[in-house]
Enzyme design. Structure first.
Site, PDB file in Angstrom:
ATOM      1  CG  LEU A 187      22.538  30.044   2.802  1.00 49.22           C
ATOM      2  CD1 LEU A 187      21.486  29.082   3.356  1.00 49.22           C
ATOM      3  CD2 LEU A 187      23.711  29.271   2.235  1.00 49.22           C
ATOM      4  CB  CYS A 188      21.452  32.621  -3.549  1.00 50.44           C
ATOM      5  SG  CYS A 188      23.225  32.499  -3.757  1.00 50.44           S
ATOM      6  CB  THR A 189      17.136  32.121  -0.036  1.00 53.94           C
ATOM      7  OG1 THR A 189      15.867  32.346   0.598  1.00 53.94           O
ATOM      8  CG2 THR A 189      18.051  31.471   0.979  1.00 53.94           C
TER       9      THR A 189
END
Ligand code: PLP
Length: 553
Positions: free
Chosen positions: A360-362
């Site tokens: 995930l982009c976090t």
């Protein structure tokens, strides 16, 4: 498994579920009932197995009720709990045949009574009690201190009059419910908490002149999570509890007082393993990162609010070639899922401190607290994360970043340990459905409804709705702020001020993520993770300060 169903993949072994139930039963007083808390894992095949083994279902939503019924539960044996039961869900549960409710307060008790009356039924209720803290207990305490759960024993003791109130017609008050701690550190903590609960129940029954027939002593039975290790055993619990029950509720032995226990993680935790694959390996400064094809969307959604648990992963002896397509060769690949034997190439290299991160982009997508020791990982290496049968798939941030959920494969014997029989292979999906507008607030103005199990789920409560909002007069914030809050937290009361608690309005990890996304959209800002500690989303005011600070930055 991975070759057949693709990666990542949860495997649940029903043989382990049966073993856990048998062990737990042998630790509890004979004749006691075990409730399975669907919260831990609502997979219908696991629920079916536990019901077949004699468990009753402990539910706290319409969705869990639907699953229990699908798994063959007799609704009359279901036990419905939860701190915020709405009139609507109570109506649905009673219409479906549920007859036992745990009530958290006098308000809750009256609401259950009213709905039962209106449904032409009488139901059994137990009161959830927040007892005094037992000495020397360890684990995550749910009650004892100030608590959002149950009602303090000392408060109840003074309210005998109200408990005999005519308002309660429709609800028979039959006993007490305790759930003072979860994931107990050891047997001594369990004995201390449960004997304290038995004494509190006896004292309360006397103070309230109540002849109780149900005593739910809760649970707190432990289980390892995402780490190697075995389920704890409780060899001394049965005797200690039986002795205390004999002393205070002699009628328990012949069934005059039904004794209940609840368990989630202990029953299903060690049945589950998450199999996954390394997508990338890289060194940044002094840290090695292994990027996996699984993250907090599949495991450990609580890490979204900063609660990271230690985690371990076991490398599997399978080809490290990344395979994009699952082959359909069901036979012969299972032994490949076996852990790496010492002496194989992967294990021969010295372990490296590796941070396991997800896709995930976090930066919140970190599996586990800190780095773990792993052999040098290559792209395509398969890993197994053990003991994730509880609070895995459905306790994760399923919707975040719209990736598919992990497949869930349920296996059972007969068949060799290496190639068990596959019972089912499924994947959860989130579906967006239209929500018809309603003209009345069903909580306050109940209308007779058809008897059916509502298809509504908790998901629906999170759908954006246009609610007319009375802005906090002269409130410190922009008018849209409350609208955004309310769109994610429908339980937010009428008057929202800076000190309004967001957690009390239902802010959990999933809602938090959604709320941040909506605030970022509404104010066209990016809220850096660094700005977010637990204190920043405690109240409407504190969260607004964060928004303000990035707006003006
Ligand atoms: C969460 C919960 C359980 C299950 O807890 P485990 O630690 O998984 O056994 C049981 N009862 C109640 C009331 C709960 O809230």
């Amino acid at each position: 498994m991975l070759a057949t169903y693709g990666s990542p993949l949860y495997v649940y072994d029903l043989r382990r579920v049966r073993a856990a139930l048998a062990d737990l039963r042998s630790s509890l007083p004979q004749g006691a009932h075990v409730l399975y808390s669907l919260k831990a894992n609502p997979h219908v095949d696991l629920v079916r197995e536990l019901l077949a083994g004699g468990c009753r279902a402990e539910l706290s939503s319409t969705g869990e009720l639907r699953t229990a019924l699908a798994a063959g539960a007799d609704p009359a044996t279901c036990f419905y709990t939860g701190p915020g039961k709405t009139a609507e869900e109570l109506r649905t549960a009673i219409a479906a045949g549920v007859r036992t409710f745990s009530t958290e307060s006098l308000v809750d008790l009256r609401r259950v009574a009213r709905v039962a009356r209106e449904s032409g039924q009488e139901v059994d209720c137990v009161l959830r009690v927040n007892g005094a803290e037992a000495p020397g207990s360890a684990g995550m305490r749910m009650t004892g201190d100030a608590s959002q759960f149950g009602t303090d024993a000392v408060v109840l003791a003074e309210r005998g009059e109200e408990l005999r109130d005519a308002d309660l017609k429709g609800a028979r008050l039959v006993g007490f419910h305790f759930f003072p701690l979860t994931n107990a550190a050891d047997e001594a903590s369990l004995v201390a908490e449960m004997t304290a609960s038995i004494r509190t129940a006896a004292a309360l029954a006397e103070q309230l002149a109540l002849d109780i027939t149900v005593l739910d002593l809760g649970g707190g039975f432990g289980a390892p999570f995402a780490q190697t290790g075995d389920r704890p055993r409780y060899p001394g619990l049965r005797k200690a509890l039986a002795a205390e029950l004999d002393r205070h509720f002699p009628r328990w032995a012949d069934g005059g007082v039904e004794v209940l226990f609840e368990s989630g993680r202990h029953l299903v935790g060690d049945s589950g393993t998450l199999l996954c694959t390394v997508s990338d390996v890289k060194d940044s400064r002094d840290t090695r990162f292994a990027v996996l094809d699984t993250g907090i969307n599949h495991l450990g959604g609580l890490s979204g609010i900063g609660r990271l648990l230690p985690l371990s992963a076991v490398p599997l002896a399978v080809p490290t070639e990344p395979t994009d397509e699952a082959t359909h060769d069901a036979q012969g690949d299972a032994p490949d899922d076996a852990p790496v034997e010492l002496g194989t190439d992967a294990a021969a290299t010295p372990p490296a401190r590796t941070r396991l991160v997800g896709p995930l982009c976090t930066p919140a997508d970190t599996l586990g607290r800190g780095a773990v020791d792993l052999p040098d990982l290559a792209v395509g290496q398969r890993l197994a994360i053990p003991n994730v049968g509880a609070y895995g798939a459905t306790a994760s941030l399923l919707g975040f970043l719209s990736r598919p959920a992990a497949a869930e494969v349920v296996v059972d014997g007969p068949g060799s340990a290496e190639s068990p029989r596959v019972v089912s292979a499924t994947r959860l999906t989130l579906v967006r459905e239209p929500v018809p507008a309603r003209t009345t607030d069903p909580t306050e103005h109940p209308e007779p409804r058809e008897n059916h199990v509502s298809e509504e789920s908790a998901m629906q409560e999170r759908t954006m709705t246009a609610v007319p909002v009375r802005d906090a007069e002269g409130g410190p914030w922009n008018a849209d702020y409350v609208t955004v809050l309310r769109s994610v937290l429908p339980r937010l009361g009428e008057d929202v001020g800076p000190d309004t608690s967001l957690r009390a309005a239902g802010l959990d990890s999933l809602a938090l993520v959604e709320l941040l996304v909506r605030l970022e959209e509404a104010y066209a800002v990016a809220i850096p993770d660094d700005d977010l500690g637990p204190e920043s989303f405690a109240t409407a005011g504190s969260l607004w300060s964060v928004v303000e600070s990035v707006r003006t930055a």
